[in-house]
Design a protein around this motif. Structure first.
Motif, PDB file in Angstrom:
ATOM      1  N   ALA A  49      -7.719  -1.163 -55.973  1.00 47.39           N
ATOM      2  CA  ALA A  49      -6.972  -0.700 -54.846  1.00 47.39           C
ATOM      3  C   ALA A  49      -7.604  -1.427 -53.617  1.00 47.39           C
ATOM      4  O   ALA A  49      -6.967  -2.002 -52.839  1.00 47.39           O
ATOM      5  CB  ALA A  49      -7.111   0.952 -54.775  1.00 47.39           C
ATOM      6  N   LYS A  50      -9.027  -1.429 -53.523  1.00 47.42           N
ATOM      7  CA  LYS A  50      -9.597  -1.948 -52.462  1.00 47.42           C
ATOM      8  C   LYS A  50      -9.422  -3.612 -52.527  1.00 47.42           C
ATOM      9  O   LYS A  50      -9.135  -4.339 -51.362  1.00 47.42           O
ATOM     10  CB  LYS A  50     -11.182  -1.829 -52.417  1.00 47.42           C
ATOM     11  N   SER A  51      -9.419  -4.278 -53.644  1.00 42.36           N
ATOM     12  CA  SER A  51      -9.042  -5.551 -54.014  1.00 42.36           C
ATOM     13  C   SER A  51      -7.684  -5.853 -53.162  1.00 42.36           C
ATOM     14  O   SER A  51      -7.603  -6.834 -52.541  1.00 42.36           O
ATOM     15  CB  SER A  51      -9.337  -5.984 -55.010  1.00 42.36           C
ATOM     16  N   GLY A 142      -8.835   1.389 -45.914  1.00 34.58           N
ATOM     17  CA  GLY A 142      -7.595   1.568 -46.083  1.00 34.58           C
ATOM     18  C   GLY A 142      -7.439   2.796 -47.126  1.00 34.58           C
ATOM     19  O   GLY A 142      -6.230   3.206 -47.709  1.00 34.58           O
ATOM     20  N   VAL A 143      -8.528   3.357 -47.715  1.00 38.01           N
ATOM     21  CA  VAL A 143      -8.551   4.289 -48.755  1.00 38.01           C
ATOM     22  C   VAL A 143      -9.050   5.795 -48.144  1.00 38.01           C
ATOM     23  O   VAL A 143     -10.319   5.569 -47.555  1.00 38.01           O
ATOM     24  CB  VAL A 143      -9.522   3.943 -49.781  1.00 38.01           C
ATOM     25  N   VAL A 144      -8.677   6.912 -48.402  1.00 37.46           N
ATOM     26  CA  VAL A 144      -9.171   7.950 -47.930  1.00 37.46           C
ATOM     27  C   VAL A 144     -10.095   8.685 -48.814  1.00 37.46           C
ATOM     28  O   VAL A 144      -9.686   8.977 -50.177  1.00 37.46           O
ATOM     29  CB  VAL A 144      -8.052   9.041 -47.465  1.00 37.46           C
ATOM     30  N   ILE A 258     -10.160  10.758 -53.943  1.00 34.70           N
ATOM     31  CA  ILE A 258      -9.967   9.374 -53.430  1.00 34.70           C
ATOM     32  C   ILE A 258      -8.382   9.245 -53.199  1.00 34.70           C
ATOM     33  O   ILE A 258      -7.730   9.119 -54.274  1.00 34.70           O
ATOM     34  CB  ILE A 258     -10.743   8.244 -54.152  1.00 34.70           C
ATOM     35  N   ILE A 259      -7.958   9.200 -52.201  1.00 30.68           N
ATOM     36  CA  ILE A 259      -6.441   8.963 -51.876  1.00 30.68           C
ATOM     37  C   ILE A 259      -6.004   7.630 -51.673  1.00 30.68           C
ATOM     38  O   ILE A 259      -6.368   6.970 -50.520  1.00 30.68           O
ATOM     39  CB  ILE A 259      -6.155   9.960 -50.834  1.00 30.68           C
ATOM     40  N   THR A 260      -5.282   6.899 -52.340  1.00 27.62           N
ATOM     41  CA  THR A 260      -5.014   5.194 -51.993  1.00 27.62           C
ATOM     42  C   THR A 260      -3.380   5.180 -52.061  1.00 27.62           C
ATOM     43  O   THR A 260      -2.666   5.669 -52.745  1.00 27.62           O
ATOM     44  CB  THR A 260      -5.509   4.711 -53.223  1.00 27.62           C
ATOM     45  N   PRO A 261      -3.211   4.238 -51.041  1.00 27.43           N
ATOM     46  CA  PRO A 261      -1.756   3.793 -51.142  1.00 27.43           C
ATOM     47  C   PRO A 261      -1.238   3.322 -52.407  1.00 27.43           C
ATOM     48  O   PRO A 261      -2.148   2.515 -53.013  1.00 27.43           O
ATOM     49  CB  PRO A 261      -1.605   3.038 -49.785  1.00 27.43           C
ATOM     50  N   GLN A 262      -0.087   3.323 -52.765  1.00 29.27           N
ATOM     51  CA  GLN A 262       0.687   2.697 -53.826  1.00 29.27           C
ATOM     52  C   GLN A 262       0.846   1.140 -53.180  1.00 29.27           C
ATOM     53  O   GLN A 262       1.204   0.814 -52.195  1.00 29.27           O
ATOM     54  CB  GLN A 262       1.778   3.093 -54.142  1.00 29.27           C
ATOM     55  N   LEU A 263       0.214   0.101 -53.923  1.00 26.93           N
ATOM     56  CA  LEU A 263       0.133  -1.389 -53.447  1.00 26.93           C
ATOM     57  C   LEU A 263       1.057  -2.401 -54.001  1.00 26.93           C
ATOM     58  O   LEU A 263       0.778  -3.360 -53.581  1.00 26.93           O
ATOM     59  CB  LEU A 263      -1.287  -1.640 -53.643  1.00 26.93           C
TER      60      LEU A 263
END
Length: 280
Positions: A49-51, A142-144, A258-263
């Motif tokens: 996700a971060k990448s 970009g990650v909560v 950890i809440i991440t947008p769908q990328l």
């Protein structure tokens, strides 16, 4: 979308003392199998996700550099009368396409940042002052990250959810359900004090079982879609403070939501960069 990469994942493994009855052994073995399945790939997913978010930012920087090259080439064409109107027209079209692409990437990135800010504000406003002592909310790349203290979440030395945690988890669950396009990773962390329980082998097991307990609580008690969640444990190997002091160990004993947008859309956009060809 499900995320696909992060560092090394803790896989919960349960070893029973010889005196434990077969029925209890089978029950815990089944729980281990469930936790094992939930934990595979969790940490590599967060790294992915971060990448991918960094990839989007790199694409914007790269496209801006490409735009500068196109503008320089256009300036050279305008300065040289022999370049011809056709070459200038082509460069103008390429510059316009690059500008449009950069604008679209930037809008997607800004939208994600704005959603994260609203999500964070909504969550912190819903928590009481007392709850905020046990909850820390941050946005990184970009990650909560919602970090919950173990004192609030679990019974001491256990992976069972404390009744006191129910109200806080219900507020977090509401936020998760409101933002349906986000995926959720639950990550358990411990200090470096060895665990001594007949049905928990070590801190890897404890952290993964705790993450699994939070996932199941969010699913069963608060209606969060299990397809959106992944449970994983990092044991004592992701400290945020020194384990040499009681205060540091207390900070390290935490569970992160950890809440991440769908990328998928981000990666598709990166793959759709306009082809500007060779800039002369």
């Amino acid at each position: 979308m499900r995320l696909t990469s992060f560092s090394v994942v803790a896989i919960a493994a349960i070893v029973l003392a010889g005196c434990v009855p077969q029925k209890k052994y089978d029950e815990l073995q089944n729980r281990f199998n469930s936790v094992y399945a939930e934990n595979q790939g969790c940490q590599t997913e967060l790294a992915s996700a971060k990448s991918k978010i960094e990839g989007l930012e790199d694409a914007i920087r790269s496209e801006r550099g490409n735009l500068a090259s196109l503008q320089n080439a256009l300036a050279e064409c305008l300065a040289g009368s022999k370049q011809g109107g056709a070459n200038i027209a082509k460069l103008v079209d390429e510059i316009n396409a690059s500008n449009k692409y950069i604008k679209h990437l930037t809008e997607i990135n800004r939208k994600n940042d704005s959603l994260n800010m609203v999500l964070t504000n909504n969550l912190t406003r819903s928590l009481s002052r007392e709850e905020m002592k046990d909850v820390d909310v941050q946005v990184l790349k970009g990650v909560v990250f919602i970090s919950l203290s173990d004192n609030m979440l679990y019974k001491s030395g256990s992976y069972e959810i404390s009744p006191a945690a129910n109200e806080t988890l219900s507020k977090i669950a509401k936020i998760i359900k409101d933002y349906k396009d986000y995926d959720v990773i639950i990550e358990g962390n411990t200090d470096n004090v060895p665990i001594s329980r007949p049905n928990i082998r070590n801190n890897w097991d404890l952290s993964a079982l705790r993450a699994s307990s939070v996932v199941q609580e969010l699913q069963n008690a608060h209606g969060v879609d299990p397809k959106r969640m992944t449970a994983g444990g990092r044991g004592e190997y992701n400290p945020v403070a020194s384990n040499a002091t009681a205060e540091g160990r207390n900070k390290n004993r935490r569970t992160q939501i950890i809440i991440t947008p769908q990328l998928d859309e981000f990666m598709e956009l990166i793959g759709q960069a306009p082809d500007t060809g060779d800039v002369k």
